[in-house]
Enzyme design. Structure first.
Site, PDB file in Angstrom:
ATOM      1  N   SER A 112       0.870  -0.815   0.007  1.00 57.49           N
ATOM      2  CA  SER A 112      -0.026   0.157  -0.694  1.00 57.49           C
ATOM      3  C   SER A 112       0.886   1.441  -0.160  1.00 57.49           C
ATOM      4  O   SER A 112       0.470   2.179  -0.807  1.00 57.49           O
ATOM      5  CB  SER A 112      -0.691  -0.109   1.141  1.00 57.49           C
ATOM      6  OG  SER A 112      -0.092  -0.122   2.585  1.00 57.49           O
ATOM      7  N   GLU A 113       1.731   1.407   0.793  1.00 57.23           N
ATOM      8  CA  GLU A 113       2.686   2.312   0.688  1.00 57.23           C
ATOM      9  C   GLU A 113       4.621   1.298   0.587  1.00 57.23           C
ATOM     10  O   GLU A 113       4.722   1.134   1.668  1.00 57.23           O
ATOM     11  CB  GLU A 113       2.716   3.099   1.843  1.00 57.23           C
ATOM     12  CG  GLU A 113       1.617   4.495   1.827  1.00 57.23           C
ATOM     13  CD  GLU A 113       0.172   3.695   2.152  1.00 57.23           C
ATOM     14  OE1 GLU A 113      -0.659   4.325   1.972  1.00 57.23           O
ATOM     15  OE2 GLU A 113      -0.233   3.007   2.838  1.00 57.23           O
ATOM     16  N   THR A 114       5.492   2.485   0.038  1.00 56.81           N
ATOM     17  CA  THR A 114       6.613   2.300   0.178  1.00 56.81           C
ATOM     18  C   THR A 114       7.508   3.823   0.348  1.00 56.81           C
ATOM     19  O   THR A 114       7.100   4.804  -0.034  1.00 56.81           O
ATOM     20  CB  THR A 114       7.471   1.934  -0.958  1.00 56.81           C
ATOM     21  OG1 THR A 114       7.279   0.487  -1.641  1.00 56.81           O
ATOM     22  CG2 THR A 114       8.809   1.428  -0.441  1.00 56.81           C
TER      23      THR A 114
ATOM     24  N   HIS B  45       1.854   4.475   9.023  1.00 55.58           N
ATOM     25  CA  HIS B  45       2.528   2.500   8.760  1.00 55.58           C
ATOM     26  C   HIS B  45       3.719   2.684   8.763  1.00 55.58           C
ATOM     27  O   HIS B  45       4.626   2.133   8.710  1.00 55.58           O
ATOM     28  CB  HIS B  45       1.662   1.863   8.695  1.00 55.58           C
ATOM     29  CG  HIS B  45       1.377   1.151   7.246  1.00 55.58           C
ATOM     30  ND1 HIS B  45       1.025   1.851   6.544  1.00 55.58           N
ATOM     31  CD2 HIS B  45       1.979   0.113   6.730  1.00 55.58           C
ATOM     32  CE1 HIS B  45       1.274   1.473   5.440  1.00 55.58           C
ATOM     33  NE2 HIS B  45       1.903   0.013   4.877  1.00 55.58           N
TER      34      HIS B  45
END
Length: 292
Positions: free
Chosen positions: A45-47, A74
């Site tokens: 979902s995110e990097t 997160h």
């Protein structure tokens, strides 16, 4: 060129679950287009991408598989936990530079916390045309009962639509219509929906939630620090929860489950929330190499 990416689960609940984020520890030489390409290949979902900063401990940028976003709870917790485990930083107060300004970070007792701003609230009238579309986007009829309180857009740095439901079963059985969720999220400039009840799996916690953010390529996310902060503010200001420290469960109702818990600490001035810190534990799970 090969880019090393660490996969770190943030907001783990005990030794399990959490929300995985990619972390690139040295991104000084990468362009925005290259960062987006890495994020697409990582597929989470995110990097998060770490680079040098003249104004903070690090510069931290976040990319979903489809675009850059200003903040990610997160991935922030994952990054600072990783930097601590690598010995790059020590316990104590730090900061991150983002595209939306600097934010304070606290690393202590094996946890990492990130600052969020004082909340703003925008109530939604459920009898309105927009209210009807929100219900439809969640697969709910106009006559169905919501939980205590009314849906509300809450922003502590990113905007989320908070939707209270009566109990855990109602949250678990949701079948959101993601194209409609995406359309309304675009219209209201939301990261996504945070749907919750005050039922929890562990006694003493304050709410259990699910998060849907198809606008950013995320059908459902296991733990969302930037949404748990607004929810804690909603519980305090709208539902009268007196505690300044709250625990928000997420990920338990996903398929498959990924149990997560987010700790939110509210700071008050003259009886009003002035800012908050949201954080938790993280664990390195694996690493991979991405070719550009």
């Amino acid at each position: 060129m090969n880019i090393d990416v660490q996969i770190v689960n943030a907001f783990i609940d005990g030794s399990q679950g959490g929300n995985p984020a990619g972390v690139v520890v040295d991104a000084n030489a990468l362009t925005a287009a290259q960062k987006l390409k890495v994020a697409r290949q990582v597929g989470l979902s995110e990097t998060a991408f770490v680079s040098a900063s003249d104004t903070a401990t690090i510069r931290l940028e976040f990319f979903t598989p489809t675009r850059q976003i200003a903040h990610c709870g997160h991935a922030t917790v994952a990054t600072f936990s990783l930097l601590r485990q690598l010995g790059i930083i020590d316990d104590g107060r730090h900061s991150k530079e983002t595209v939306d300004g600097n934010r304070d970070i606290l690393v202590a007792d094996g946890m990492a916390f990130m600052e969020q701003r004082a909340p703003t609230f925008t109530s939604i009238e459920m009898a309105s045309e927009l209210g009807g579309r929100i219900l439809a986007s969640l697969g709910l009829g106009n006559g169905e009962s919501l939980g205590v309180g009314a849906p509300c857009v809450v922003n502590t740095g990113n905007a989320f639509l908070l939707v209270p439901l009566p109990d855990e079963r109602a949250v678990a059985e949701l079948s959101p219509r993601l194209p409609l969720v995406e359309s309304i999220s675009d219209e209201l400039d939301l990261i996504g929906y945070y749907v919750f009840s005050t039922d929890t799996r562990v006694k003493g916690r304050h709410a259990g939630a699910r998060m849907f953010a198809p606008r950013f390529g995320i059908a459902e996310e296991a733990a969302t620090g930037m949404a748990a902060g607004p929810l804690a503010c909603y519980l305090h200001d709208r539902l009268g929860v007196a505690e300044r420290e709250m625990l928000i469960e997420q990920g338990w109702l996903m398929q498959p489950p990924s149990p997560s818990v987010i700790r939110v600490e509210l700071e008050l001035a003259d009886g009003k929330i002035s800012r908050l810190m949201a954080g938790g534990y993280a664990r390195v799970m694996s690493s991979l190499s991405v070719e550009l």
